[in-house]
Design a protein around this motif. Structure first.
Motif, PDB file in Angstrom:
ATOM      1  N   GLU A  95       0.821  -1.211   0.000  1.00 26.83           N
ATOM      2  CA  GLU A  95       0.000   0.000   0.000  1.00 26.83           C
ATOM      3  C   GLU A  95       0.857   1.263   0.000  1.00 26.83           C
ATOM      4  O   GLU A  95       0.448   2.298  -0.527  1.00 26.83           O
ATOM      5  N   HIS A  96       2.050   1.188   0.579  1.00 30.27           N
ATOM      6  CA  HIS A  96       2.875   2.390   0.733  1.00 30.27           C
ATOM      7  C   HIS A  96       4.109   2.414  -0.159  1.00 30.27           C
ATOM      8  O   HIS A  96       4.838   3.409  -0.159  1.00 30.27           O
ATOM      9  N   ALA A  97       4.342   1.341  -0.912  1.00 29.47           N
ATOM     10  CA  ALA A  97       5.520   1.313  -1.785  1.00 29.47           C
ATOM     11  C   ALA A  97       5.404   2.393  -2.850  1.00 29.47           C
ATOM     12  O   ALA A  97       4.338   2.597  -3.438  1.00 29.47           O
ATOM     13  N   SER A  98       6.515   3.093  -3.125  1.00 29.13           N
ATOM     14  CA  SER A  98       6.463   4.231  -4.039  1.00 29.13           C
ATOM     15  C   SER A  98       7.403   4.097  -5.236  1.00 29.13           C
ATOM     16  O   SER A  98       7.405   4.967  -6.108  1.00 29.13           O
ATOM     17  N   LYS A  99       8.177   3.016  -5.299  1.00 26.82           N
ATOM     18  CA  LYS A  99       9.142   2.866  -6.387  1.00 26.82           C
ATOM     19  C   LYS A  99       8.591   1.942  -7.476  1.00 26.82           C
ATOM     20  O   LYS A  99       7.501   1.406  -7.375  1.00 26.82           O
ATOM     21  N   ASP A 100       9.389   1.763  -8.522  1.00 29.10           N
ATOM     22  CA  ASP A 100       8.928   1.037  -9.709  1.00 29.10           C
ATOM     23  C   ASP A 100       8.933  -0.472  -9.540  1.00 29.10           C
ATOM     24  O   ASP A 100       8.163  -1.174 -10.191  1.00 29.10           O
ATOM     25  N   ILE A 101       9.824  -0.998  -8.712  1.00 32.72           N
ATOM     26  CA  ILE A 101       9.961  -2.443  -8.530  1.00 32.72           C
ATOM     27  C   ILE A 101       9.765  -2.781  -7.057  1.00 32.72           C
ATOM     28  O   ILE A 101      10.303  -2.110  -6.177  1.00 32.72           O
ATOM     29  N   ILE A 102       9.010  -3.832  -6.805  1.00 33.99           N
ATOM     30  CA  ILE A 102       8.696  -4.231  -5.435  1.00 33.99           C
ATOM     31  C   ILE A 102       9.224  -5.638  -5.185  1.00 33.99           C
ATOM     32  O   ILE A 102       9.042  -6.538  -5.998  1.00 33.99           O
ATOM     33  N   GLY A 103       9.888  -5.823  -4.046  1.00 34.42           N
ATOM     34  CA  GLY A 103      10.360  -7.137  -3.622  1.00 34.42           C
ATOM     35  C   GLY A 103       9.948  -7.395  -2.192  1.00 34.42           C
ATOM     36  O   GLY A 103       9.469  -6.494  -1.496  1.00 34.42           O
ATOM     37  N   PHE A 104      10.167  -8.617  -1.731  1.00 31.12           N
ATOM     38  CA  PHE A 104       9.702  -9.026  -0.409  1.00 31.12           C
ATOM     39  C   PHE A 104      10.806  -9.744   0.365  1.00 31.12           C
ATOM     40  O   PHE A 104      10.720 -10.938   0.634  1.00 31.12           O
ATOM     41  N   PRO A 105      11.880  -9.039   0.729  1.00 31.76           N
ATOM     42  CA  PRO A 105      12.977  -9.689   1.444  1.00 31.76           C
ATOM     43  C   PRO A 105      12.531 -10.256   2.784  1.00 31.76           C
ATOM     44  O   PRO A 105      11.668  -9.694   3.451  1.00 31.76           O
ATOM     45  N   ASP A 106      13.126 -11.381   3.141  1.00 34.78           N
ATOM     46  CA  ASP A 106      12.823 -12.055   4.396  1.00 34.78           C
ATOM     47  C   ASP A 106      13.762 -11.542   5.484  1.00 34.78           C
ATOM     48  O   ASP A 106      14.759 -10.886   5.196  1.00 34.78           O
ATOM     49  N   ASP A 107      13.438 -11.871   6.735  1.00 32.72           N
ATOM     50  CA  ASP A 107      14.267 -11.382   7.838  1.00 32.72           C
ATOM     51  C   ASP A 107      15.599 -12.108   7.936  1.00 32.72           C
ATOM     52  O   ASP A 107      16.547 -11.588   8.530  1.00 32.72           O
ATOM     53  N   ASN A 108      15.699 -13.303   7.378  1.00 32.54           N
ATOM     54  CA  ASN A 108      16.963 -14.045   7.476  1.00 32.54           C
ATOM     55  C   ASN A 108      17.458 -14.557   6.123  1.00 32.54           C
ATOM     56  O   ASN A 108      18.161 -15.547   6.045  1.00 32.54           O
ATOM     57  N   ILE A 139      11.009 -12.883  -5.290  1.00 36.25           N
ATOM     58  CA  ILE A 139       9.975 -12.383  -6.200  1.00 36.25           C
ATOM     59  C   ILE A 139      10.119 -10.866  -6.315  1.00 36.25           C
ATOM     60  O   ILE A 139      10.129 -10.161  -5.308  1.00 36.25           O
ATOM     61  N   PHE A 140      10.210 -10.386  -7.554  1.00 29.80           N
ATOM     62  CA  PHE A 140      10.288  -8.947  -7.811  1.00 29.80           C
ATOM     63  C   PHE A 140       9.340  -8.606  -8.951  1.00 29.80           C
ATOM     64  O   PHE A 140       9.398  -9.202 -10.024  1.00 29.80           O
ATOM     65  N   VAL A 141       8.447  -7.654  -8.707  1.00 34.15           N
ATOM     66  CA  VAL A 141       7.424  -7.302  -9.694  1.00 34.15           C
ATOM     67  C   VAL A 141       7.385  -5.791  -9.907  1.00 34.15           C
ATOM     68  O   VAL A 141       7.721  -5.019  -9.014  1.00 34.15           O
ATOM     69  N   ASP A 195       6.615  -8.560 -16.584  1.00 34.25           N
ATOM     70  CA  ASP A 195       6.089  -7.808 -15.442  1.00 34.25           C
ATOM     71  C   ASP A 195       6.840  -8.091 -14.146  1.00 34.25           C
ATOM     72  O   ASP A 195       6.671  -7.371 -13.161  1.00 34.25           O
ATOM     73  N   GLY A 196       7.647  -9.137 -14.142  1.00 37.26           N
ATOM     74  CA  GLY A 196       8.383  -9.459 -12.931  1.00 37.26           C
ATOM     75  C   GLY A 196       9.350 -10.590 -13.165  1.00 37.26           C
ATOM     76  O   GLY A 196       9.355 -11.228 -14.226  1.00 37.26           O
ATOM     77  N   ILE A 197      10.189 -10.833 -12.172  1.00 33.41           N
ATOM     78  CA  ILE A 197      11.180 -11.901 -12.243  1.00 33.41           C
ATOM     79  C   ILE A 197      11.230 -12.605 -10.901  1.00 33.41           C
ATOM     80  O   ILE A 197      11.049 -11.981  -9.851  1.00 33.41           O
ATOM     81  N   THR A 198      11.450 -13.918 -10.927  1.00 36.22           N
ATOM     82  CA  THR A 198      11.585 -14.698  -9.701  1.00 36.22           C
ATOM     83  C   THR A 198      12.881 -15.505  -9.778  1.00 36.22           C
ATOM     84  O   THR A 198      13.421 -15.756 -10.860  1.00 36.22           O
ATOM     85  N   GLY A 199      13.378 -15.908  -8.617  1.00 37.45           N
ATOM     86  CA  GLY A 199      14.583 -16.725  -8.551  1.00 37.45           C
ATOM     87  C   GLY A 199      14.391 -17.865  -7.587  1.00 37.45           C
ATOM     88  O   GLY A 199      13.274 -18.176  -7.176  1.00 37.45           O
ATOM     89  N   ARG A 200      15.506 -18.479  -7.195  1.00 37.28           N
ATOM     90  CA  ARG A 200      15.412 -19.622  -6.296  1.00 37.28           C
ATOM     91  C   ARG A 200      16.138 -19.328  -4.982  1.00 37.28           C
ATOM     92  O   ARG A 200      16.703 -18.256  -4.793  1.00 37.28           O
ATOM     93  N   SER A 201      16.113 -20.300  -4.106  1.00 41.57           N
ATOM     94  CA  SER A 201      16.672 -20.147  -2.771  1.00 41.57           C
ATOM     95  C   SER A 201      17.598 -21.315  -2.476  1.00 41.57           C
ATOM     96  O   SER A 201      17.257 -22.469  -2.737  1.00 41.57           O
ATOM     97  N   THR A 202      18.790 -21.023  -1.929  1.00 39.93           N
ATOM     98  CA  THR A 202      19.711 -22.077  -1.520  1.00 39.93           C
ATOM     99  C   THR A 202      20.212 -21.797  -0.110  1.00 39.93           C
ATOM    100  O   THR A 202      20.082 -20.687   0.406  1.00 39.93           O
ATOM    101  N   ASP A 203      20.810 -22.821   0.485  1.00 42.01           N
ATOM    102  CA  ASP A 203      21.472 -22.613   1.765  1.00 42.01           C
ATOM    103  C   ASP A 203      22.892 -22.114   1.523  1.00 42.01           C
ATOM    104  O   ASP A 203      23.281 -21.846   0.376  1.00 42.01           O
ATOM    105  N   ARG A 249       9.036 -22.240  -8.925  1.00 42.87           N
ATOM    106  CA  ARG A 249       9.754 -21.143  -9.563  1.00 42.87           C
ATOM    107  C   ARG A 249       9.612 -19.840  -8.786  1.00 42.87           C
ATOM    108  O   ARG A 249       9.185 -18.822  -9.327  1.00 42.87           O
ATOM    109  N   GLY A 250       9.977 -19.884  -7.516  1.00 42.75           N
ATOM    110  CA  GLY A 250       9.989 -18.626  -6.791  1.00 42.75           C
ATOM    111  C   GLY A 250       9.661 -18.729  -5.324  1.00 42.75           C
ATOM    112  O   GLY A 250       8.575 -19.154  -4.963  1.00 42.75           O
ATOM    113  N   ALA A 251      10.616 -18.374  -4.470  1.00 43.44           N
ATOM    114  CA  ALA A 251      10.351 -18.178  -3.045  1.00 43.44           C
ATOM    115  C   ALA A 251       9.987 -16.716  -2.835  1.00 43.44           C
ATOM    116  O   ALA A 251      10.330 -15.853  -3.649  1.00 43.44           O
TER     117      ALA A 251
END
Length: 222
Positions: free
Chosen positions: A17-30, A91-93, A52-60, A85-87
């Motif tokens: 609701e408050h994001a103001s930039k062109d690309i939005i992502g959802f970083p985790d706390d860890n 995810i960036f949209v 409209d967006g790009i996704t990637g994967r997650s590894t340890d 195809r995306g954690a």
């Protein structure tokens, strides 16, 4: 910013609701982003305006897939490939593409329901159903620790809750019968393998709780 009520999806929606930039992502706390990570996201979306967006994967930390096995092939997301195809934190949209699309606040950690996961896939499925074009790049890798999952009480509850949430997303988006059958059969086979191998990590009880959660999600309440 803080939400009045706890819940990961509520916090993400507040951010949307408050994001103001062109690309939005959802970083985790860890999670950790390698130095190239955000540059790769920005480069792709700049050079490929049709996506409209790009996704990637997650590894340890050792480069092994964390949480689940990700697709090794790059390509577009659809209703079926979105599951591998995306954690959430990869995810960036584009902001314009996600306007009006929100996370289901009854799903995910802290939501106060039994649907402890499935929220990020549900979000991707909503975008896809609204016509968004999303590209998966397996070379876009976020680092996230894989939890050590023994058959203790917390792990067993998490297994049930996460599987219940995933099945809720399957039911919510009206997947066909063949997909639901595959969804359950896969867990049955993994349970049998775990029993034969007498696995200690992701052991039989953990696999059994996953299976119970999946079944409950498919036949449970909307």
């Amino acid at each position: 910013m803080r939400t009045e009520k706890k819940g990961l999806t509520r916090a993400k929606n507040l951010g949307l609701e408050h994001a103001s930039k062109d690309i939005i992502g959802f970083p985790d706390d860890n999670c950790q982003y390698p130095t190239y990570f955000l540059q790769r996201v920005a480069w792709f979306l700049t050079k490929n305006p049709e996506w409209d967006g790009i996704t990637g994967r997650s590894t340890d930390d050792e480069g092994r897939d964390s949480y689940y096995k990700f697709d090794k092939k790059a390509g577009a997301l659809n209703k079926y490939t979105a599951w591998k195809r995306g954690a959430a934190y990869s995810i960036f949209v584009r902001a314009d593409s996600t306007r009006g699309v929100r996370f289901d606040e009854e799903m995910g950690p802290g939501a106060g329901t039994e649907w402890g996961a499935g929220d990020e896939t549900d979000y991707l499925l909503q975008l896809i159903e609204r016509g968004a074009s999303l590209f998966y790049d397996p070379g876009l890798v976020a680092v996230h620790p894989e939890p050590v999952t023994l058959d203790n009480e917390d792990a067993l509850h998490r297994a049930y809750s996460y599987a219940y949430g995933g099945s809720h997303a399957v039911r919510k988006h009206k997947f066909p019968l063949w997909f639901k059958a595959w969804w359950i059969l896969r867990s049955v086979l993994r349970l049998l393998v775990s029993l034969i191998r007498r696995e200690k990590v992701y052991g039989p009880q953990f696999r059994w709780n996953l299976l119970k959660g999946k079944i409950r999600g498919l036949v449970g309440q909307n």
